[in-house]
Scaffold this motif. Structure first.
Motif, PDB file in Angstrom:
ATOM      1  N   ALA A   1      -9.082   0.787   2.079  1.00  0.00           N
ATOM      2  CA  ALA A   1      -7.801   0.687   1.364  1.00  0.00           C
ATOM      3  C   ALA A   1      -6.890   1.872   1.675  1.00  0.00           C
ATOM      4  CB  ALA A   1      -8.061   0.628  -0.142  1.00  0.00           C
ATOM      5  N   ASN A   2      -5.608   1.615   1.710  1.00  0.00           N
ATOM      6  CA  ASN A   2      -4.626   2.680   1.932  1.00  0.00           C
ATOM      7  C   ASN A   2      -4.355   3.395   0.595  1.00  0.00           C
ATOM      8  OD1 ASN A   2      -2.451   4.280   2.507  1.00  0.00           O
ATOM      9  ND2 ASN A   2      -1.171   2.654   3.355  1.00  0.00           N
TER      10      ASN A   2
ATOM     11  N   ASP B   1      -3.470  -2.089   6.216  1.00  0.00           N
ATOM     12  CA  ASP B   1      -2.334  -2.818   5.650  1.00  0.00           C
ATOM     13  C   ASP B   1      -1.091  -2.675   6.516  1.00  0.00           C
ATOM     14  OD1 ASP B   1      -2.418  -0.075   4.906  1.00  0.00           O
ATOM     15  OD2 ASP B   1      -0.862  -0.421   3.414  1.00  0.00           O
TER      16      ASP B   1
ATOM     17  N   HIS C   1       0.020  -2.009  -6.261  1.00  0.00           N
ATOM     18  CA  HIS C   1      -0.946  -3.008  -5.786  1.00  0.00           C
ATOM     19  C   HIS C   1      -2.083  -3.188  -6.792  1.00  0.00           C
ATOM     20  CE1 HIS C   1      -3.876   0.086  -4.773  1.00  0.00           C
ATOM     21  NE2 HIS C   1      -2.981   0.706  -4.038  1.00  0.00           N
TER      22      HIS C   1
ATOM     23  N   GLY D   1       0.802  -1.231   0.000  1.00  0.00           N
ATOM     24  CA  GLY D   1       0.000   0.000   0.000  1.00  0.00           C
ATOM     25  C   GLY D   1       0.828   1.271   0.000  1.00  0.00           C
TER      26      GLY D   1
ATOM     27  N   THR E   1      -9.648   4.958   4.164  1.00  0.00           N
ATOM     28  CA  THR E   1      -9.133   5.592   2.938  1.00  0.00           C
ATOM     29  C   THR E   1      -9.223   7.114   2.997  1.00  0.00           C
ATOM     30  OG1 THR E   1      -9.990   3.655   1.783  1.00  0.00           O
ATOM     31  CG2 THR E   1      -9.287   5.505   0.417  1.00  0.00           C
TER      32      THR E   1
END
Ligand code: IPM
Ligand code: MG
Length: 352
Positions: A292-293, A334, A280, A256, A341
């Motif tokens: 998600a990062n 992660d 990714h 990430g 996010t």
């Protein structure tokens, strides 16, 4: 300055949104963003993962900000209709042959690495991956042999000019860094690699200020976890570069965090036309959940500003804001944290 934005599948749209916010926060003059469909979403909307309109928008732009492609519901489609063909097609159609994948340790992140902190601390390397050839683009197919066994095949090959142009990118990158280039191949087994090695040695004659070494890819995979600090620039082909860059990401702490630039030869008003994406994938398991990062995509936006728009100072500002957020403990799932996010995007914006 025109940026084509291609969010794509899975977490692509979420992470791309945060990267766009970071670019917008810089309030650049004369600047526009145009969105285009790629991947599984494009297939579902138009019947093709890389529709002609998307390619047109790409050709008309100074740079492309790309999210991710890949959708398990498309896995049974014929290969040329699968989402991955969108990124492979863009790389090939736009002759984006040079993939730069920097991996360096962020201060305070040593504990997130899969390696011991004292080993991880020294990581500061750049993978220069060839992106237009190799087994990715050779003839491929599947057949039934005479005795009725199913067989799949993919042709690996490189032509000398393909190796030469990426080798120049690698040597020049090394000149701008610590002057070390490690060319990774499998010349003990593969003819493709023997040619690769021969051509890299020829090109080296033009770069007496760069120290060149050659390493077999299996050994490189080992050295990358044993002593990653020893690498400066890693020059390698499409397949080995794909594998080693994922490995490098876990040495740094998370996939990430790794950005990438895919460059060709076309010049824009202020730099080189390119496509910028996190390394990714689309992470369908967490898509749409705001988990998600987005840091890898935000860092890819910084590379876009640097390479395609000639905005070095703004690129550095974004990179510093991400580094500061990490140093302040802003961590996505992660990295063992809880930040979502948008929260991570906000944290980066606040530090810009
Ligand atoms: C990458 C990805 C792609 C690749 C896939 C999505 C085709 O893994 O950019 O590393 O294999 O190049
Ligand atoms: Mg990959």
């Amino acid at each position: 300055m025109k940026i084509a934005v291609m969010p794509g599948d899975g977490i692509g749209p979420e992470v791309t949104r945060e990267a766009m916010r970071a670019i917008e926060a810089l309030t650049l003059p004369n600047f526009s963003m145009t969105e285009a469909l790629v991947g599984g979403v494009a297939y579902k909307a138009t019947g093709h993962p890389l529709p002609p309109e998307t390619l047109e928008i790409a050709r008309d732009a100074d740079a492309i900000l790309f999210g991710a492609v890949g959708d398990p519901t498309c896995d049974a489609l014929e290969r040329h209709l699968r989402p991955e063909q969108a990124i492979l097609g863009l790389r090939k159609e736009l002759t984006l042959f040079a993939n730069l994948r920097p991996a360096r340790m962020f201060a305070g992140m040593e504990d997130a690495s899969a390696l011991r902190p004292e080993v991880a601390r020294a990581i500061d390397l750049l993978i220069v991956r060839e992106l237009n050839g190799d087994v990715y683009f050779g003839a491929k197919g599947h057949r039934k042999t005479e005795d009725g066994r199913r067989e799949g095949w993919d042709m690996m090959s490189y032509a000398e000019d393909e190796v030469r142009r990426i080798a120049h990118v690698g040597f020049r990158a090394a000149q701008g860094r610590r002057g070390k280039l490690c060319s990774v191949d499998k010349a003990n087994v593969l003819e493709t690699s023997q040619l690769w090695r021969d051509v890299v040695i020829e090109v080296a004659a033009e770069y007496s200020d760069v120290a060149l070494e050659h390493m077999y890819v299996d050994n490189a995979a080992m050295q990358l976890v044993r002593n990653p600090g020893a690498f400066d620039v890693v020059l390698t082909g499409n397949l080995f570069g794909d594998i080693l860059s994922d490995q490098a990401s876990m040495c740094v702490g998370s996939i990430g965090l790794l950005a990438s630039a895919s460059l060709g030869e076309r010049q824009t008003a202020h730099g080189t036309f390119g496509l910028f994406e996190p390394i990714h994938g689309s992470a369908p398991d967490i898509a749409g959940q705001g988990k998600a990062n987005p840091m890898a995509t935000i860092l890819s936006a910084a590379m876009l500003l640097r390479h395609s728009l000639g905005l070095e100072a703004q690129a550095v500002r974004i990179e510093a804001a991400v580094a500061k957020a990490l140093a302040d403990g802003v961590r996505g799932g992660d990295l063992g944290g809880t930040a979502g996010t948008q929260e991570i995007g906000d944290a980066v914006l606040a530090r810009l």
